[in-house]
Structures are given as C-alpha cells and as structure tokens.
Scaffold this motif. Structure first.
Motif, PDB file in Angstrom:
ATOM      1  N   ALA B 150       0.970  -1.228  -0.002  1.00  0.00           N
ATOM      2  CA  ALA B 150       0.169  -0.058   0.083  1.00  0.00           C
ATOM      3  C   ALA B 150       0.973   1.200  -0.165  1.00  0.00           C
ATOM      4  N   GLN B 151       2.188   1.001   0.333  1.00  0.00           N
ATOM      5  CA  GLN B 151       3.006   2.197   0.224  1.00  0.00           C
ATOM      6  C   GLN B 151       4.274   1.658  -0.108  1.00  0.00           C
ATOM      7  N   ILE B 155       8.808   2.707   3.805  1.00  0.00           N
ATOM      8  CA  ILE B 155       8.033   3.235   4.545  1.00  0.00           C
ATOM      9  C   ILE B 155       7.361   2.091   5.583  1.00  0.00           C
ATOM     10  N   ARG B 158      10.012   0.870   7.769  1.00  0.00           N
ATOM     11  CA  ARG B 158      10.752   1.426   8.999  1.00  0.00           C
ATOM     12  C   ARG B 158       9.312   1.551   9.901  1.00  0.00           C
ATOM     13  N   ASN B 159       8.293   1.830   9.532  1.00  0.00           N
ATOM     14  CA  ASN B 159       7.081   1.568  10.430  1.00  0.00           C
ATOM     15  C   ASN B 159       7.071   0.206  11.266  1.00  0.00           C
ATOM     16  N   LEU B 163       7.520  -0.479  15.401  1.00  0.00           N
ATOM     17  CA  LEU B 163       6.550  -1.022  16.047  1.00  0.00           C
ATOM     18  C   LEU B 163       7.188  -1.854  16.933  1.00  0.00           C
ATOM     19  N   LEU B 186      -0.668  -7.001  17.096  1.00  0.00           N
ATOM     20  CA  LEU B 186      -0.545  -5.683  17.082  1.00  0.00           C
ATOM     21  C   LEU B 186       0.139  -5.298  15.752  1.00  0.00           C
ATOM     22  N   ILE B 187       1.398  -5.736  15.582  1.00  0.00           N
ATOM     23  CA  ILE B 187       2.169  -5.375  14.314  1.00  0.00           C
ATOM     24  C   ILE B 187       1.768  -6.065  13.177  1.00  0.00           C
ATOM     25  N   ASP B 189      -1.168  -6.616  12.471  1.00  0.00           N
ATOM     26  CA  ASP B 189      -2.525  -5.765  12.045  1.00  0.00           C
ATOM     27  C   ASP B 189      -1.981  -4.741  11.114  1.00  0.00           C
ATOM     28  N   HIS B 190      -1.097  -3.978  11.527  1.00  0.00           N
ATOM     29  CA  HIS B 190      -0.325  -3.060  10.696  1.00  0.00           C
ATOM     30  C   HIS B 190      -0.030  -3.689   9.438  1.00  0.00           C
ATOM     31  N   LEU B 193      -2.633  -4.557   6.652  1.00  0.00           N
ATOM     32  CA  LEU B 193      -2.980  -3.199   5.965  1.00  0.00           C
ATOM     33  C   LEU B 193      -2.020  -2.921   5.004  1.00  0.00           C
TER      34      LEU B 193
END
Lengths: 205, 205
Positions: B150-151, B155, B158-159, B163, B186-187, B189-190, B193
């Motif tokens: 999606a990006q 990016i 790094r995110n 996390l 949690l990670i 889940d990101h 996306l």
DNA sequence: ACTCTAGTTGAACCGAGATTCAAATACGAG
DNA sequence: CTCGTATTTGAATCTCGGTTCAACTAGAGT
C-alpha cells in the motif's frame, strides 16, 4: 549563596534540577553534587529536602511525564476537526529535535524500567493514557464520518503511540534521515491506511 | 581463583560479564567490581584486559547487538514463503518476555544514545539494518505477487521496525495487557493493512 | 525591632570504587 | 623439567561522592 526559598518552591527547583542532571548523566549515573550544582545549592541543602535521592529522581520523572502529557492535551484542546486534531497530536508526541529535554527524559526511562518497577509503572501508565487520547480522537472522527477505521480503535491507537515512541528514540539518537518532520510523515502514512482519511495538514506547526 | 584463559577467550568472557552487569545496573550505573564479579575475577584482572572501562562497555553493547541481529537472520533463513517469513521476522524482533536479556540490553541504550554519540550510532545502524531486512522481504513478496504494498516498501519497513522497538519497550516494562503474543498481533494488524495479505501463521513458534 | 525557625552552608567524616603495582602463579614453549 | 611470560591476585593508595551536623543566616511572624 542562592536565594532562600520556601519548602514547596525549593522542591520544584530541585525537581527541575534533577531533570536536567539526569538528562546529562543518566538516571543511574547522576550524582547528588550534580543535582546540587544544577540547583545552585550545596549537597547538604538537597539532602535537607530529599533525604533519599531516589524519591527525588522518581518525582522528577513523574513531573517530566506529567508535563509532557499536559502539553500535548493543551496543544490539541482547541481543535475541532478530527483529522487536524490527529495530525497535531502526532506532531506533539515527537521531540522537537535531538535535544528536546522532555523526550530525552522519557527515553532515559526505557532501560531503567526493565529493572525498576516504579519506573516501569510510570511508563506504562503514560502509554495507556496516550492510547486513550488517540482512541477518543479516532472514535470521534468515526462518529462524524470523517474516519473509516480499518481496525478496532484500540489497535490503531496503540500502534500510533508505539510509532511515536519509537521515532522519538530515533530522533534523539540523531538518525541521519529521520527528523521530526519525516517522522510525522511516516506515522501519518500509517494513520492514513488505518483511518481512510488523506490527513493533509492545513497549517504548518 | 578462576581458571586462567587466553587473552581472546577472556575478553569474550568479560564482554559477556559486562552485558549481564549492565542489564542489572544500567549502562551508567554499572561498576567495575560488578563486572569483575560477574566474570569471576578481580577488578585488577578486568583492568588488565580493558584499561578503559568505556571500551569494554561499548564492545559489550556492540556484541549484544550483533548477536541480536544474527539470531534474527538465522531464524528466518530457511523460510521461503514471504508471508511466513514476515511473520517470523516480526516475532524474532520482540523479546521473549520481560526478562529477555538481549532486548533488555538494547533498551538500555535508548537513553544513553541521547548523550553518547557512539551508542547513538550503534542504535541507528541496527535500525537501518533491520529496515533493510524487512524491505527485502516486502519487495520479494511483492515481486511474487503475494503482497500488494500500500506504500513504498521503505515506509512500511521503517514502521514495522519502529513498532517492534516500541513494543519491545512495553514488554520489558511489563505492560499488563501487552505480552509478546499480543505485540505480534498488533504489528501484524499493521502489516496486513500495508501488504494486503491476511498473514495467518501456519505454525506456532 | 526582636525573636524564632526554616533553610542553607561548609567542613568533617566515612565508605566505596578506581587505579596502581609488586608478588604470585599457571601455563606453554623448548 | 625448567624457564619465561602472560595472567591474575591482593594489598596499598587515591579520589570522590554520600552523609552528618554544628554553626550561620534570611526572612516570617509578632
């Protein structure tokens, strides 16, 4: 000799002095004399107010955290639009630069929390409060129809706070290509995915 | 008296002893005697090998990082499927629990990096290496058509590292509701996306 | 103006940790 | 087996930070 002060006033001074000294020398590396010097006093005077150094350090950390959190709340208090509010909140969670005192102190705690339950509790509490803060913004935005949450608001909120934390550390460590602006962009990139909102800043700062 | 050893062997022992001592007392709070005791030696012997304590501490941190990174690389080396690889990578970046020595040491560095350029560089380097690691996995998955990014991969990478870092701190601080499994979720889940892949673990652990 | 007390100093003391180094010793080379 | 050297000890020294406390104010209350 430094001006005489009331107990309450002096304690505030000392908390501030301890904060500065800890930033320079670390939570476990800081010495009584350094705190005294920062406060413009002698070590005896410091002990007069805090017979136990540990108490002073804990209070200083607590105060630093409180200040950090209050400042954030204040910055976003006037903003109505959820998207703008989210953007400003993200920015307010990051250090202004590698020398940002507030965040430096928080980073200091990360390692100490592993061996000190009090510090661990402080940090955990701060984390949870920030999560709530984000969650409120997210829920409000969803209710107004400006956000379309891709996940449970708690998940998004936790990840946003986590990203802030981590990029705070990067900025403090002077990462060559991650400055505050870049960090905001990285976090916003995530927030866009999670909220379905383009999140374009209208005002700078 | 502890067995005699060759210079090289003893230095390795000392690095390990320093690592343990720093975890217990902090990077700036650690004392020569504590390291000596951990190594089963006297302070004189430690000084014989490291006339300058700072060098030993830096080497210990460096070694700890190297070990952390190598272990991750090893864990994912045999996995072909990009989705599984991503999942395992995420898990390998988190502490196994609040007492995980490797991550404890890394957390220790966060605060110190603010006032010590050497530590800051170490941390920054580790961060960048981890980002590259993730980026490779993401790009490979995209090339194979299993990920729809999606990006930009940088990016996302790094995110993801950010996390991991942040949840590592939470786990070390014993957050009541964020344990390693929860953090992975949690990670992930990101990651879902960002990659458009459901990322369902096939094997546990 | 005169206490009276809280806040502060500065010096003395104490203990801990760093540093030095001569002596002891384990170990390898020959 | 012996020598030579690298490693380690342990004691002596030095320094520094924490702690105590009697003496000294500055300032508030009366």
């Amino acid at each position: 000799m430094s001006q005489r002060k009331s107990k309450a006033d002096r304690r505030l001074d000392l908390i501030d002095a301890a904060r500065r000294a800890m930033i320079q020398h670390g939570t476990e590396g800081v010495h009584l004399n350094q705190i005294a010097e920062e406060a413009g006093l002698t070590s005896g005077a410091v002990l007069y107010h805090y017979p136990n150094l540990r108490d002073l350090l804990i209070e200083a950390h607590q105060a630093g955290m409180e200040r950090f959190y209050e400042r954030r709340v204040k910055k976003i208090s006037g903003i109505a639009d959820p998207a703008q509010k989210l953007i400003v909140t993200i920015r307010s969670g990051l250090p202004e630069g590698p020398d940002d005192a507030g965040v430096r102190l928080l980073c200091e705690l990360g390692g100490a929390a592993g061996r000190n339950r009090v510090y661990a509790t402080l940090l955990t509490t701060l984390f949870d409060r920030q999560v709530s803060m984000y969650q409120t913004i997210l829920e409000t935005g969803a209710a107004h129809g400006v956000f379309t949450l891709a996940q449970d608001s708690e998940i998004i909120a936790r990840n946003l706070v986590a990203l802030e934390d981590a990029y705070g550390y990067r900025i403090i460590a002077r990462h060559h290509s991650i400055d505050p602006e870049k960090a905001v962009e990285l976090i916003l990139d995530h927030a866009r995915l999670a909220t379905g909102n383009p999140l374009k800043p209208t005002t700078r700062r």
